[in-house]
Design a protein around this motif. Sequence first.
Motif, PDB file in Angstrom:
ATOM      1  N   HIS A  32       5.910   1.045  14.041  1.00 13.61           N
ATOM      2  CA  HIS A  32       6.395   0.744  12.696  1.00 13.61           C
ATOM      3  C   HIS A  32       7.833   0.236  12.734  1.00 13.61           C
ATOM      4  O   HIS A  32       8.680   0.794  13.440  1.00 13.61           O
ATOM      5  CB  HIS A  32       6.351   1.983  11.808  1.00 13.61           C
ATOM      6  CG  HIS A  32       4.976   2.484  11.514  1.00 13.61           C
ATOM      7  ND1 HIS A  32       4.183   3.090  12.459  1.00 13.61           N
ATOM      8  CD2 HIS A  32       4.257   2.470  10.358  1.00 13.61           C
ATOM      9  CE1 HIS A  32       3.028   3.436  11.906  1.00 13.61           C
ATOM     10  NE2 HIS A  32       3.049   3.065  10.637  1.00 13.61           N
ATOM     11  N   LYS A  73       0.821  -1.205   0.000  1.00 18.13           N
ATOM     12  CA  LYS A  73       0.000   0.000   0.000  1.00 18.13           C
ATOM     13  C   LYS A  73       0.861   1.264   0.000  1.00 18.13           C
ATOM     14  O   LYS A  73       1.948   1.278   0.587  1.00 18.13           O
ATOM     15  CB  LYS A  73      -0.922   0.013   1.217  1.00 18.13           C
ATOM     16  CG  LYS A  73      -1.818  -1.210   1.337  1.00 18.13           C
ATOM     17  CD  LYS A  73      -2.739  -1.346   0.128  1.00 18.13           C
ATOM     18  CE  LYS A  73      -3.659  -2.557   0.294  1.00 18.13           C
ATOM     19  NZ  LYS A  73      -4.506  -2.772  -0.914  1.00 18.13           N
ATOM     20  N   THR A  85      -0.741  -6.792  12.073  1.00 14.09           N
ATOM     21  CA  THR A  85      -1.939  -7.446  12.593  1.00 14.09           C
ATOM     22  C   THR A  85      -2.223  -7.078  14.043  1.00 14.09           C
ATOM     23  O   THR A  85      -3.346  -7.260  14.518  1.00 14.09           O
ATOM     24  CB  THR A  85      -1.790  -8.971  12.497  1.00 14.09           C
ATOM     25  OG1 THR A  85      -0.633  -9.389  13.251  1.00 14.09           O
ATOM     26  CG2 THR A  85      -1.649  -9.409  11.045  1.00 14.09           C
ATOM     27  N   ASN A 130       3.370  -2.742  12.032  1.00  8.69           N
ATOM     28  CA  ASN A 130       3.344  -2.107  10.728  1.00  8.69           C
ATOM     29  C   ASN A 130       4.761  -2.093  10.158  1.00  8.69           C
ATOM     30  O   ASN A 130       5.732  -1.918  10.906  1.00  8.69           O
ATOM     31  CB  ASN A 130       2.843  -0.664  10.832  1.00  8.69           C
ATOM     32  CG  ASN A 130       1.376  -0.572  11.171  1.00  8.69           C
ATOM     33  OD1 ASN A 130       0.601  -1.473  10.850  1.00  8.69           O
ATOM     34  ND2 ASN A 130       0.985   0.501  11.832  1.00  8.69           N
ATOM     35  N   ILE A 176       1.666   5.208   1.233  1.00  2.46           N
ATOM     36  CA  ILE A 176       1.503   5.914   2.501  1.00  2.46           C
ATOM     37  C   ILE A 176       0.831   7.257   2.224  1.00  2.46           C
ATOM     38  O   ILE A 176       1.316   8.048   1.414  1.00  2.46           O
ATOM     39  CB  ILE A 176       2.865   6.132   3.182  1.00  2.46           C
ATOM     40  CG1 ILE A 176       3.503   4.786   3.514  1.00  2.46           C
ATOM     41  CG2 ILE A 176       2.715   6.973   4.452  1.00  2.46           C
ATOM     42  CD1 ILE A 176       4.879   4.901   4.119  1.00  2.46           C
ATOM     43  N   LYS A 210       0.457  -3.235   6.567  1.00  2.00           N
ATOM     44  CA  LYS A 210      -0.197  -3.039   7.860  1.00  2.00           C
ATOM     45  C   LYS A 210      -0.020  -4.262   8.752  1.00  2.00           C
ATOM     46  O   LYS A 210      -0.182  -5.402   8.317  1.00  2.00           O
ATOM     47  CB  LYS A 210      -1.682  -2.735   7.658  1.00  2.00           C
ATOM     48  CG  LYS A 210      -1.920  -1.350   7.068  1.00  2.00           C
ATOM     49  CD  LYS A 210      -3.386  -0.963   7.130  1.00  2.00           C
ATOM     50  CE  LYS A 210      -3.590   0.468   6.666  1.00  2.00           C
ATOM     51  NZ  LYS A 210      -5.015   0.905   6.764  1.00  2.00           N
ATOM     52  N   LEU A 212       3.668   0.536   2.456  1.00  2.00           N
ATOM     53  CA  LEU A 212       3.192   0.176   3.786  1.00  2.00           C
ATOM     54  C   LEU A 212       2.592  -1.227   3.800  1.00  2.00           C
ATOM     55  O   LEU A 212       1.778  -1.575   2.938  1.00  2.00           O
ATOM     56  CB  LEU A 212       2.124   1.175   4.245  1.00  2.00           C
ATOM     57  CG  LEU A 212       1.398   0.858   5.560  1.00  2.00           C
ATOM     58  CD1 LEU A 212       2.363   0.904   6.741  1.00  2.00           C
ATOM     59  CD2 LEU A 212       0.234   1.828   5.766  1.00  2.00           C
ATOM     60  N   ASN A 263      -0.729  -1.449  15.715  1.00  2.00           N
ATOM     61  CA  ASN A 263      -1.173  -0.553  14.650  1.00  2.00           C
ATOM     62  C   ASN A 263      -0.465   0.803  14.633  1.00  2.00           C
ATOM     63  O   ASN A 263      -0.540   1.530  13.657  1.00  2.00           O
ATOM     64  CB  ASN A 263      -2.683  -0.336  14.756  1.00  2.00           C
ATOM     65  CG  ASN A 263      -3.451  -1.606  14.425  1.00  2.00           C
ATOM     66  OD1 ASN A 263      -3.018  -2.392  13.594  1.00  2.00           O
ATOM     67  ND2 ASN A 263      -4.574  -1.821  15.089  1.00  2.00           N
ATOM     68  N   ARG A 264       0.214   1.149  15.721  1.00  2.00           N
ATOM     69  CA  ARG A 264       0.889   2.441  15.750  1.00  2.00           C
ATOM     70  C   ARG A 264       2.407   2.309  15.638  1.00  2.00           C
ATOM     71  O   ARG A 264       3.087   3.270  15.309  1.00  2.00           O
ATOM     72  CB  ARG A 264       0.525   3.196  17.038  1.00  2.00           C
ATOM     73  CG  ARG A 264      -0.962   3.505  17.145  1.00  2.00           C
ATOM     74  CD  ARG A 264      -1.248   4.479  18.251  1.00  2.00           C
ATOM     75  NE  ARG A 264      -0.610   5.782  18.005  1.00  2.00           N
ATOM     76  CZ  ARG A 264      -0.837   6.873  18.736  1.00  2.00           C
ATOM     77  NH1 ARG A 264      -1.671   6.819  19.754  1.00  2.00           N
ATOM     78  NH2 ARG A 264      -0.233   7.991  18.459  1.00  2.00           N
TER      79      ARG A 264
END
Length: 309
Positions: free
Chosen positions: A116, A83, A110, A162, A85, A108, A106, A113-114
Amino acid sequence: MKRAYLLYILALSFSFISCKTQNNTTVKTEVKPTINYSFNADNLLENIKELSSDKYEGRRTGTEGAKKAKNYIVNQFKTLEVKPIKGSYIQPFAFGNYQAENVLGLIKGTENNRKHIVLSAHYDHEGVKNGQIYNGADDDASGVSALFAFAEYFAKNPPKHNVILAAFDGEELGLKGAYHFVNDNVIQQRNIVLNLNMDMISRSEKKELFAVGTRYYPQLKPTIENFKDIGSVDLVIGHEGLTKGDDWTYSSDHAAFHKANIPFIYFGVADHEDYHKPTDDFINIDQQFYKDAVQTIITVFNQFDSLDL
């Protein structure tokens, strides 16, 4: 004599099955297990061959060759369903007389979520000098092609954190793309928990892949120190400045993360005879070592991904 001869023949036959005999001493042969790569090894080699071909004219920042390389990376990300960004794969920036472009994708996570993890490699190289093309197969088409292998892996094995797949521009001109990324806040620094940087990972006479960074981030050391080597690759901690003149801490894009106090591991090989020469071509990489190195880095990533970084 006949009995002794018969016993010798039987022993010799048995040695072909399970061991080799030298000077009446039995030594077991080492049978290396077959490696099941978690990516398409043929695609890996095809990508490095493509990016280091003459059509990209050495991929120097701001040139038509670099633009072709950028487009190739974007198309690969799209094909692999990586994906963009914030709606775009491209992060443009300028320095001096140069117009440059990072390529960012990107994956994502599982669970986290914040947080990276940034997987990085630079796609620029030396360009054309005195009529000769510096194709930079090892430096660093090898790292960029590994990003695609990661994307293939994530399609079936999504990470917990991420993941940013970052193909940086301007590395050869002062790590400009990496510094721009870290300081631009496209991803806030506090949300970047780790950088794994790959720069020159496709050949080594001693079969050594160095991991740099554990001196500064000891929480990462057990993973590297206890790693079980894969295939032809010996993963070694080193070049961390413990010996004068032997410090790779600021030698590639990971330096930008380190200066922002973001933990990093840099994967790379020792300089070779084709480093920054027009002979750094696909034909000179070690294909077996390269495939094993990429599998090694993916396996290390998985161990880090399982931690609460």
